[in-house]
Design a protein around this motif. Sequence first.
Motif, PDB file in Angstrom:
ATOM      1  N   TYR A 143       0.853  -1.186   0.000  1.00 22.20           N
ATOM      2  CA  TYR A 143       0.000   0.000   0.000  1.00 22.20           C
ATOM      3  C   TYR A 143       0.890   1.236   0.000  1.00 22.20           C
ATOM      4  N   ASP A 179      -4.252  -5.954   3.144  1.00 21.06           N
ATOM      5  CA  ASP A 179      -5.228  -6.785   2.465  1.00 21.06           C
ATOM      6  C   ASP A 179      -5.395  -6.315   1.020  1.00 21.06           C
ATOM      7  N   PRO A 180      -6.045  -7.109   0.175  1.00 16.62           N
ATOM      8  CA  PRO A 180      -6.249  -6.689  -1.216  1.00 16.62           C
ATOM      9  C   PRO A 180      -7.108  -5.431  -1.349  1.00 16.62           C
ATOM     10  N   THR A 181      -8.016  -5.217  -0.400  1.00 20.94           N
ATOM     11  CA  THR A 181      -8.866  -4.025  -0.413  1.00 20.94           C
ATOM     12  C   THR A 181      -8.612  -3.210   0.855  1.00 20.94           C
ATOM     13  N   ASP A 183     -10.896  -2.487   3.033  1.00 18.68           N
ATOM     14  CA  ASP A 183     -11.974  -2.736   3.993  1.00 18.68           C
ATOM     15  C   ASP A 183     -11.454  -2.832   5.431  1.00 18.68           C
ATOM     16  N   GLU A 403      -5.754   4.377  -7.088  1.00 20.98           N
ATOM     17  CA  GLU A 403      -6.428   3.140  -6.682  1.00 20.98           C
ATOM     18  C   GLU A 403      -7.023   3.282  -5.292  1.00 20.98           C
ATOM     19  N   GLN A 407     -11.191   2.990  -4.089  1.00 20.68           N
ATOM     20  CA  GLN A 407     -11.685   2.130  -3.015  1.00 20.68           C
ATOM     21  C   GLN A 407     -12.466   2.890  -1.967  1.00 20.68           C
TER      22      GLN A 407
END
Length: 409
Positions: A143, A179-181, A183, A403, A407
Amino acid sequence: MKRLKRKKQHAGVGVNGNGSVTREPDCGRKQKSTEIHQALISDPVDIETLRRAAASKGGLLSDELRRKVWPKLLNINVYELPHKPGRDVRKNHKDYNQVVLDVRRSMKRFPKGMPATERAVLQEQLIDIILEVLKRNPQLHYYQGYHDVAVSLLLVVGERMTIAMLDTLSNCHLRDFMDPTMDSTKHILNYLMPILEQVDTELHDFMIRAEVGTIFALSWLITWFGHVLSEFKHTLRLYDFFLASHPLMPIYLAATIVLHREKEVKQTECDMAMVHHLLSRIPQDLPYELLIGQAQDLFDQYPPSLLAKRAALQSRKSQCISTFKAFQLSTLHQRPDSVLQRLTKAHGSSTSRHGLEAALPRDRGQLWGKGNRMVKMAVWGLSATLGAAVFAVAQTAMDWGPEVLLQLF
């Protein structure tokens, strides 16, 4: 606003089972240094003394002590450090281009006055360190802001130790950010408002009416404030505190900063853009020792488990929270470095004390540069298509790349 309850007893200090570090008055640098050295040579290492030293006034005092204590806080054997990354670490890595871009624009995170050639060497090391940790942990996702944590470690402990520390932090304290997102990251941010509600209902309600959200604190959280502080000494002080504390401690510190600026916030127009603009620009003259103490008090009074129940936050499982207790227990039975050195020699390891010291950065004194202010990416057309309020939040998100913006909305 509620007054934070202060502990009556300050003579006895230690680390509670929930990750809370009790604090004590400053006992003098010499005495504190002596206590740290004594804790380091105890067998097993007195990790509770090291934790409270890192959290108490003044932190770990010097980079020399940080190089000795930080590894112990993370249960790292200094005689079993990973090797320097090979040339192939950059080949076909999906995050290579983004990592290079972030590192190239992080020049202001390096000490003021550092020769360009030396800075360039460290930046190349930084790229390799990040890619090496990601290669070792394919389940983790890079990230933007991760490099701010990495460079803060690199400037203190050197390349090989940074790999070891960043690897451990990435699987514990920073795990939810990888994490991939986003959230899980937003889940951690969601602890901020419940803390404010417990302490200052009026401030909390004002921010709710303004619909400011918590995105202003995103860079604080995911870089451990490394991205927003201009004085590296303040960054190091906070890293001492965070390394000795529960993974959610940065969000408690974020809450204390907002509470510290209560009057400023309430005097601002109750408008999303105005409040976001105020809070996203962190003052550089904050009373850090006071705020660290208040963050610890908030943690003790309103631990994550209590906030999760009151704010219905328990629905999402946090990996950094769920694994922290086991991580904390794993640090309690470490051998002192003198014993580790003998054991290493007995096992015929090629790592020597001389080699370890050679890998550490030389002392650069107090000549540190101003904190990194990332070059912002252009947000063409946003002001024409979005309202001023959304535009303010969008600009903060764009600090971390498009990106991230996608999100968040």
